[in-house]
Write an enzyme that holds these catalytic residues in place. Structure first.
Site, PDB file in Angstrom:
ATOM      1  CG  ASP A 164      -1.924   1.149   1.134  1.00 26.31           C
ATOM      2  OD1 ASP A 164      -2.910   1.003   0.400  1.00 26.31           O
ATOM      3  OD2 ASP A 164      -1.696   2.187   1.779  1.00 26.31           O
ATOM      4  NE  ARG A 165      -0.452   1.956  -4.035  1.00 27.01           N
ATOM      5  CZ  ARG A 165      -1.219   0.876  -3.868  1.00 27.01           C
ATOM      6  NH1 ARG A 165      -0.666  -0.292  -3.577  1.00 27.01           N
ATOM      7  NH2 ARG A 165      -2.541   0.945  -3.943  1.00 27.01           N
ATOM      8  CB  CYS A 201      -1.779   4.102  -8.316  1.00 24.96           C
ATOM      9  SG  CYS A 201      -1.618   4.409  -6.538  1.00 24.96           S
ATOM     10  CG  ASN A 202      -4.288  10.127  -8.344  1.00 25.31           C
ATOM     11  OD1 ASN A 202      -4.066  11.152  -8.984  1.00 25.31           O
ATOM     12  ND2 ASN A 202      -5.379   9.406  -8.527  1.00 25.31           N
ATOM     13  CB  THR A 203      -0.693   7.207  -3.512  1.00 25.00           C
ATOM     14  OG1 THR A 203      -2.051   7.542  -3.232  1.00 25.00           O
ATOM     15  CG2 THR A 203       0.144   7.514  -2.285  1.00 25.00           C
ATOM     16  CB  ALA A 204       2.011   4.804  -7.644  1.00 23.10           C
ATOM     17  CE  LYS A 253      -6.781   1.484  -1.840  1.00 23.26           C
ATOM     18  NZ  LYS A 253      -6.254   0.876  -3.074  1.00 23.26           N
ATOM     19  CB  CYS A 279      -7.748   8.395  -4.440  1.00 26.97           C
ATOM     20  SG  CYS A 279      -7.717   6.643  -4.004  1.00 26.97           S
TER      21      CYS A 279
END
Length: 235
Positions: free
Chosen positions: A48-49, A84-87, A168, A198
């Site tokens: 999980d990022r 994936c934004n956080t990635a 999720k 997200c």
């Protein structure tokens, strides 16, 4: 296969499915051969990022993302997208690892604001705790002269519930919770436009789009850019 691109996905899988559905639905196609050539890497086991960004003692997703980029680079896609934004916290290091361009989803999303909402100045950002605290979107917004509107701890808790506990964990969208978050960001925080930062929120938008709030959906923007770039390969 020639003239293809690679999607680094699986973060999470329902959100990646949403990207693929929109990608295929928006592609101007009337026969099998009109659809786009792409490889989907649904790397569901990437750590999980957001958990890592909030606590660096937790498993680091970067080695898995780097491995995906390196493996797929051997196949020579025309470009990469990372669903994936956080990635995108790791974007610079991932781009240094390959000569193949990686589409920068947050940057493209901020560009879209100027097209859809040219008069907007106060831009809200909602997403995982990692995205809203690590500056992924802040830097892009500030560079374009926008005022960044962050969620309060209450709004962040509601957003995290929607992302992690509902979508999720259960693959379900609580539409009323989604609308409540957008209402709080616009009416209480004063955001003129809210970025859905997200891909789970993009999934929520796909499933519960019956609202009038001004949003820019990062995954929807990524879909449109993917199609634009992919169609150019055919010319």
């Amino acid at each position: 296969m020639k003239n293809f691109f690679t999607i680094i996905g699986g973060m999470g899988t329902p959100a990646t499915e949403s990207y693929i559905r929109l990608l295929n639905a928006r592609t101007p196609a009337h026969r099998d051969q009109d659809y786009l050539n792409y490889i989907l890497v649904n790397h569901a086991t990437v750590p999980d990022r957001s958990t890592y960004l909030m606590d660096h003692s937790q498993p680091n997703p970067y080695p898995d993302l780097l491995e995906d980029i390196q493996q797929q680079s051997r196949l020579n896609p025309a470009f990469f997208v990372i669903a994936c934004n956080t990635a995108h916290y790791f974007y610079d290091d991932l781009q240094k690892a390959t000569e193949i361009p990686i589409v920068h989803m947050p940057r493209e999303t901020v560009k879209q604001i100027k097209k859809e909402f040219p008069a907007a100045k106060r831009i809200g950002i909602i997403g995982t705790p990692g995205t809203t605290t690590d500056g992924i979107y802040d830097r892009e917004l500030i560079a374009e002269g926008y005022e960044v509107v962050k969620p309060t701890p209450e709004i962040q808790d509601l957003t995290s519930k929607l992302i992690f506990e509902d979508i999720k964990a259960q693959n379900k969208v609580d539409a009323q919770l989604f609308y409540q978050i957008l209402r709080l960001m616009t009416e209480e925080r004063g955001a003129q436009v809210v970025i859905l930062g997200c891909t789970e929120l993009s999934y929520a938008q796909e499933m519960a789009h019956d609202h009038s709030y001004a949003v820019v959906d990062s995954q929807s923007v990524l879909v449109d850019r993917s199609i634009e770039l992919a169609l150019k390969l055919r010319k």
